[in-house]
Scaffold this active site. Structure first.
Site, short mmCIF file in Angstrom:
data_model
loop_
_atom_site.label_atom_id
_atom_site.label_comp_id
_atom_site.label_asym_id
_atom_site.label_seq_id
_atom_site.Cartn_x
_atom_site.Cartn_y
_atom_site.Cartn_z
N ASP A 341 0.85 -1.15 0.00
CA ASP A 341 0.00 0.00 0.00
C ASP A 341 0.91 1.23 0.00
O ASP A 341 2.03 1.17 0.49
CB ASP A 341 -0.86 -0.17 1.26
CG ASP A 341 -1.36 1.09 1.85
OD1 ASP A 341 -2.15 1.72 1.17
OD2 ASP A 341 -0.97 1.41 2.98
N ASP A 378 -13.43 16.67 9.62
CA ASP A 378 -12.70 15.55 8.99
C ASP A 378 -11.56 15.12 9.91
O ASP A 378 -10.56 15.82 10.04
CB ASP A 378 -12.17 16.01 7.63
CG ASP A 378 -11.47 14.90 6.86
OD1 ASP A 378 -11.29 13.81 7.44
OD2 ASP A 378 -11.11 15.12 5.69
N GLU A 382 -5.24 13.97 6.91
CA GLU A 382 -5.30 14.88 5.78
C GLU A 382 -6.23 16.05 6.12
O GLU A 382 -5.89 17.22 5.90
CB GLU A 382 -5.82 14.16 4.53
CG GLU A 382 -4.85 13.17 3.91
CD GLU A 382 -4.88 11.80 4.57
OE1 GLU A 382 -5.62 11.63 5.57
OE2 GLU A 382 -4.18 10.89 4.09
N SER A 413 -14.56 8.39 2.73
CA SER A 413 -14.47 6.93 2.62
C SER A 413 -13.59 6.59 1.42
O SER A 413 -13.54 7.35 0.45
CB SER A 413 -15.85 6.29 2.48
OG SER A 413 -16.16 6.13 1.12
N ALA A 414 -12.90 5.45 1.53
CA ALA A 414 -11.96 5.05 0.48
C ALA A 414 -12.71 4.71 -0.80
O ALA A 414 -12.12 4.66 -1.87
CB ALA A 414 -11.13 3.88 0.95
N MET A 418 -14.05 10.97 -1.27
CA MET A 418 -14.42 12.37 -1.05
C MET A 418 -14.84 12.54 0.40
O MET A 418 -15.23 11.60 1.07
CB MET A 418 -15.64 12.73 -1.92
CG MET A 418 -15.30 13.07 -3.36
SD MET A 418 -16.66 13.96 -4.12
CE MET A 418 -18.01 12.81 -3.96
N SER A 419 -14.77 13.80 0.86
CA SER A 419 -15.39 14.16 2.12
C SER A 419 -15.92 15.58 1.95
O SER A 419 -15.63 16.23 0.94
CB SER A 419 -14.37 14.09 3.26
OG SER A 419 -13.28 14.96 3.01
N LYS A 431 -14.44 17.86 -1.11
CA LYS A 431 -13.02 17.78 -1.46
C LYS A 431 -12.67 16.31 -1.59
O LYS A 431 -13.30 15.46 -0.95
CB LYS A 431 -12.14 18.45 -0.40
CG LYS A 431 -12.10 17.71 0.93
CD LYS A 431 -11.00 18.25 1.83
CE LYS A 431 -10.67 17.29 2.96
NZ LYS A 431 -11.73 17.11 3.95
N ASP A 559 -1.63 -0.82 6.04
CA ASP A 559 -1.88 -0.28 7.38
C ASP A 559 -3.30 0.23 7.56
O ASP A 559 -3.74 0.44 8.66
CB ASP A 559 -0.89 0.86 7.68
CG ASP A 559 -1.17 2.08 6.81
OD1 ASP A 559 -1.68 1.91 5.68
OD2 ASP A 559 -0.86 3.19 7.25
#
Ligand SMILES: Nc1ncnc2c1ncn2[C@@H]1O[C@H](COP(=O)(O)OP(=O)(O)OP(=O)(O)O)[C@@H](O)[C@H]1O
Ligand SMILES: [K+]
Ligand SMILES: [Mg+2]
Length: 724
Positions: A341, A378, A382, A413-414, A418-419, A431, A559
Site C-alpha cells: 500500500d 474531517d 489529511e 471513505s476510500a 471524497m469528504s 473535497k 496499514d
C-alpha cells in the site's frame, strides 16, 4: 489465554534492563549449551507418552526403549542395558530439541507478562464526539473489566488500559513495552494511525479511546501466547511431512517384524561366533531388532521437525514480527508477488497540506475557506492538516467559518474518495480525489475547467496527492475551486530493498487510492516493479485474487482499514503496527516496527524454514544408509557370510557395530539441534541452485559423515569396553 490485561501505573522512568523489547532481541539464533541443561526437566516431562504420541517417530522409539528396558530387566546383559540407555537418550534428545526451542519463547513471554500491570481505567459514560464535559461522567474501573465498545480517556503520563482506536485527540505514545523501540510515536483519531495498544503509555496530551478488545484477548495476551508457542498448530507442510515419516516408520516396522525369524537364527550364529555372556543371552534378539528399527526409522528429522518450526516463528519474533500462523511463515518462503500500500507503507503516511492552488478566477481565500469548512469535522490526518494549514496560511478565512453550525458532515471513505459538508445555507462543499470531485461537479450540473488538470498534474508529478475542492452555491451553481497539495515523503532505502526482492524472484506492486500520476511518481521514486492507481478496497482484493488464480502466493503489506480485506485475502498479510486495528485483525502477521521492507526478512525466514526442514529431512534419510551397513552385516553375516562384505566400515564385532549405530543415531540429534534452531544459512539465489547445493551438502554429507562417525564410535567403544 484467559488472564485479563491488568495494568498498574509503573514509574515512567527509563526502560529497566529487563524491558521486553530488549529481551526479545538478544541471543537471536545462538545456542548457549546451558540452555540445553536448563531445558532438561521439560524434556523429561515430554517423555509422557500421551504428549509424545503427537510425534509418531519418537513415540515408536519410546516404545522400543520400553521394550528393551523390559528385556534388560528380565534377561540382564551389559549390551542390553547399554542399548536401552541410548534408546532413552534418543527420545530425551529429541524432546530436548523441542524444549530448547520453546524455552526461548518462554523467557520472552515472561518479560512481556511483566509489562501487564494493574491499573484503573477512566471510563467515560455517556460520552459522544464533541460532548461538553458536563454531558458525561468519568468512572474508575479495573482495566481488566473493560469490554469492547467502552470509551476511556487517557491523560498524559498514564498507561493505555486496553487495545482500541483513538476517537478523539492526538498524542505521542511510548510503545517501547510492545515494540522495544524507545522513540515515541504519534497516535491520532481518524486515518490510519488511530490504533493504540494496551500497556503503552501516553506521553503528551490526552486521548479518548474506544476499546476494541474483550477481557483477556488483548494484543499483549496474544503476543504472550504466541511467543510461548501455546497451542501451536502443525502447518499443512508439517502435517504432510509427518505423514511421510509415519509411513516410513510403518514400512520399517513391518520389515523388522518379517526379519524376526531369520534374526533368531542369526542370534545362534552370533553367539557361536562370539562366546561372551552378553551374546548368548536370549534377550539379544529383541534388543537387536529394536535397535535395527530405531536406526531405520527417520529419527533425526522426527526429533527436530517441531523445533525447526518453533525456531522459525521465534526468528520472526526476534525481528519484531508477530506471526499469527505458522502457515503464513511457510507461505512467505514461497511468495511470488508482494503488494504494498502506498500511503503509510511506502511513504510515511502523514500527508500534510502544503499549498492551495485555485483555478480560473477563484481567489486563494475562497479556496482556502472552502477547504477549511469542508475539513472541520474531517478527523483524518489529511483533513486535520488542511484545517491547520488554512489557519496558519489564511487567517482571514477563519472568521467566515461560523455558518458551520448545524452542518451535515460527509465523512471520507476510500470508496467515494471524497469528504465534505452540507451547510444549512444550502451551500455544499466537497473535497477529494480529482476524478471523484470532477464527477460530483458534473452531476450538480457544473463544468470542470481545463485549468484543473494542470493544477492536479503539477501536484501529482511531484508525488504529492492533489485534493480537488468544489462548491455548490445556494444559488445552484457548481464550481470547481482548485486543488489542495498534500505532501508525503517516501521512506528512505526502499529502492535497494526492492532490488533485493527482485533478485529473490519477487515482483513488487504498489497499490494506492491516489491518481495514476502521483502513483507513478511515487512508484518511480520507491523503485517498485509496477503500480495500481485509483484502487478501491475492492480493486485491491480483486488484484490479489487475480494473482492467486495463477497459483501464485501473494504477500501484502498495509496499514489502513481500506487494506483490511486485501490483507485477509493475501497468503501473507503483514499489517503495520502503526496501522488501524482492522488491518491488524485482518492480517496474519504484525510488524511492530512498521517497516514495509520487513517483508524481505519475513520471506528470508520463510525460505530458511523450508530449506532447513528440507535439508535435515535429506540428511536424516541419507544418514540411515550407514546404519544399514553397520547393523545388517552384524545381524546376518554369520548366516549369510556374503553379507559380511557389507561391513565396509570394518567394525569390531556385531555387538559393537549395533551399539555404535544406536549411539550415533542418538548423538546426531544433539549435534543438529543448533542447526535446527539457527536454520540453514540462506543467500538469495534461485530455487534450483539452492536445491542442488543442499542436496550435495546434506545428501552427500548425510551419507558420508555417519560412516566416519560410526567407525570412530566403534573404535572408541573397543578402547573403553574391550568386552564388546
Ligand atoms: N480526508 C480526505 N478527504 C477527501 N479525500 C481524501 C481524504 N483522504 C484521502 N482522500 C482522497 O482519496 C484518495 C484515496 O484514499 P485512500 O486512503 O483510499 O488511498 P491512499 O491513502 O491514497 O492510498 P493507499 O491505498 O496507498 O493508502 C486519496 O488519494 C485522496 O485523493
Ligand atoms: K534413524
Ligand atoms: Mg490509505
Amino acid at each position: 489465554m484467559s488472564a485479563p490485561v491488568q495494568v498498574r501505573p509503573a514509574p515512567p522512568a527509563a526502560a529497566p534492563p529487563d524491558e521486553p523489547g530488549r529481551a526479545r532481541r538478544i541471543g537471536a539464533g545462538m545456542l548457549d549449551p546451558t540452555q540445553l541443561w536448563r531445558a532438561l526437566p521439560q524434556a523429561l516431562r515430554k517423555l509422557n507418552p500421551v504428549a509424545l504420541v503427537r510425534n509418531p517417530v519418537m513415540f515408536v522409539t519410546e516404545i522400543g526403549a520400553a521394550l528393551t528396558t523390559g528385556i534388560a530387566i528380565t534377561d540382564p546383559s551389559g549390551f542390553g542395558w547399554l542399548i536401552t540407555a541410548w534408546l532413552w537418550l534418543t527420545v530425551i534428545f529429541a524432546n530436548l530439541a523441542e524444549a530448547v526451542a520453546e524455552s526461548r519463547g518462554k523467557a520472552q513471554a515472561d518479560s512481556l507478562r511483566r509489562t501487564r500491570q494493574q491499573t484503573t481505567a477512566r471510563r467515560l459514560a455517556g460520552w459522544e464526539p464533541g460532548a461538553a464535559p458536563d454531558a458525561y461522567v468519568e468512572e474508575s474501573v479495573a482495566a481488566g473489566e473493560l469490554r469492547r465498545g467502552d470509551i476511556v480517556v487517557v491523560p498524559a503520563g498514564e498507561l493505555i488500559p486496553g487495545d482500541g482506536d483513538v476517537i478523539e485527540g492526538a498524542a505521542s505514545v511510548d510503545e517501547s513495552a510492545i515494540t522495544g523501540e524507545s522513540a515515541p510515536v504519534i497516535r491520532e483519531s481518524g486515518g490510519d494511525r488511530s490504533a493504540v495498544t494496551g500497556g503503552t503509555r501516553v506521553l503528551s496530551d490526552r486521548l479518548v479511546v474506544r476499546v476494541t478488545q474483550e477481557p483477556g484477548e488483548s494484543f499483549l495476551d496474544r503476543m504472550i501466547s504466541l511467543v510461548e508457542g501455546a497451542g501451536r498448530q502443525k502447518t499443512p507442510n508439517e502435517l504432510a511431512l509427518n505423514l511421510l515419516l509415519v509411513m516410513l516408520t510403518f514400512v520399517f516396522l513391518v520389515a523388522v517384524v518379517t526379519l524376526q525369524p531369520m534374526a533368531i537364527f542369526s542370534k545362534e550364529a552370533m553367539g557361536a561366533a562370539h562366546d561372551t555372556a552378553a551374546l548368548t543371552a536370549d534377550g539379544v534378539t529383541g534388543i537387536v531388532l529394536v535397535s535395527l528399527l530405531v536406526c531405520l526409522i527417520p529419527t533425526t528429522i522426527g526429533a527436530l521437525l517441531s523445533a525447526i518450526g518453533i525456531a522459525g516463528m521465534d526468528r520472526l519474533v526476534q525481528r519484531n514480527v508477530l506471526a499469527m500462523s505458522g502457515r503464513a511463515v511457510e507461505a512467505a518462503g514461497d511468495v511470488n508477488t508482494l503488494l504494498l500500500d502506498k500511503t503509510g507503507t511506502i511513504t510515511y503516511g502523514n500527508r500534510r497540506a502544503s499549498a492551495f492552488l485555485p483555478v480560473g478566477s477563484v481567489t486563494a481565500d475562497r479556496l482556502a475557506q472552502a477547504a477549511l469548512l469542508s475539513s472541520l469535522a474531517d478527523e483524518t490526518p489529511e483533513g486535520r492538516s488542511i484545517v491547520e494549514y488554512a489557519n496558519t496560511a489564511h487567517h482571514s478565512v477563519v472568521e467566515e467559518t461560523r455558518d458551520a453550525k448545524g452542518a451535515e458532515w460527509v465523512p471520507f471513505s476510500a470508496t467515494t474518495r471524497m469528504s465534505g459538508v452540507d451547510l444549512p445555507s444550502g451551500r455544499r462543499l466537497r473535497k477529494g480525489a480529482a476524478s471523484a470531485v470532477a464527477q460530483w461537479v458534473r452531476e450538480q450540473g457544473g463544468e470542470v475547467p481545463e485549468a484543473l488538470d494542470a493544477a492536479v498534474d503539477q501536484v501529482s508529478a511531484s508525488g504529492g496527492t492533489p485534493l480537488a475542492v468544489a462548491e455548490l452555491t445556494p444559488g445552484g451553481s457548481a464550481d470547481m475551486l482548485g486543488v489542495v497539495h498534500l505532501k508525503d515523503v517516501v521512506k528512505p532505502g526502499l529502492r535497494e530493498r526492492f532490488d533485493e526482492l527482485r533478485t529473490m524472484g519477487i515482483r513488487t506492486v504498489m497499490i494506492t487510492g491516489d491518481n495514476p500520476v502521483t502513483a507513478k511518481a511515487i512508484a518511480d521514486e520507491a523503485g517498485v516493479d509496477d503500480f495500481l492507481a485509483e484502487a478501491t478496497p475492492e480493486d485491491k482484493l480483486a488484484l490479489i485474487k487475480k494473482e492467486q488464480e495463477g497459483g501464485k502466493l501473494v504477500a501484502m503489506t498495509g496499514d489502513g482499514t481500506n487494506d483490511a480485506p486485501a490483507l485477509a485475502q493475501a497468503d501473507v498479510g503483514v499489517a503495520m503496527n502503526t496501522g488501524t486495528s482492522a488491518a491488524k485483525e485482518a492480517g496474519n502477521m504484525v510488524d511492530l516496527d512498521s517497516d514495509p521492507t520487513k517483508i524481505i526478512e519475513i520471506v528470508e525466514i520463510g525460505k530458511q524454514l523450508l530449506i532447513t526442514r528440507g535439508a535435515l529431512t535429506t540428511f536424516s534419510i541419507a544418514n540411515d544408509i550407514a546404519k544399514y551397513f553397520a547393523i545388517l552385516p552384524a545381524m546376518f553375516a554369520a548366516v549369510y557370510p556374503g553379507l559380511g562384505r557389507l561391513n565396509i566400515m570394518d567394525l569390531h564385532s556385531p555387538l559393537s557395530a549395533i551399539l555404535s549405530a544406536v549411539i550415533f543415531n542418538a548423538l546426531v540429534i544433539v549435534a543438529l539441534i543448533p542447526l535446527a534452531l539457527r536454520g540453514v544459512r540462506y543467500r538469495p539465489s534461485s530455487a534450483s541452485a539452492l536445491l542442488t547445493r543442499n542436496l550435495w551438502i546434506y545428501g552427500l554429507g548425510g551419507v558420508v559423515v555417519p560412516f566416519l562417525a560410526i567407525k570412530f564410535i566403534d573404535f572408541a567403544l573397543v578402547q573403553f569396553l574391550p568386552g564388546v
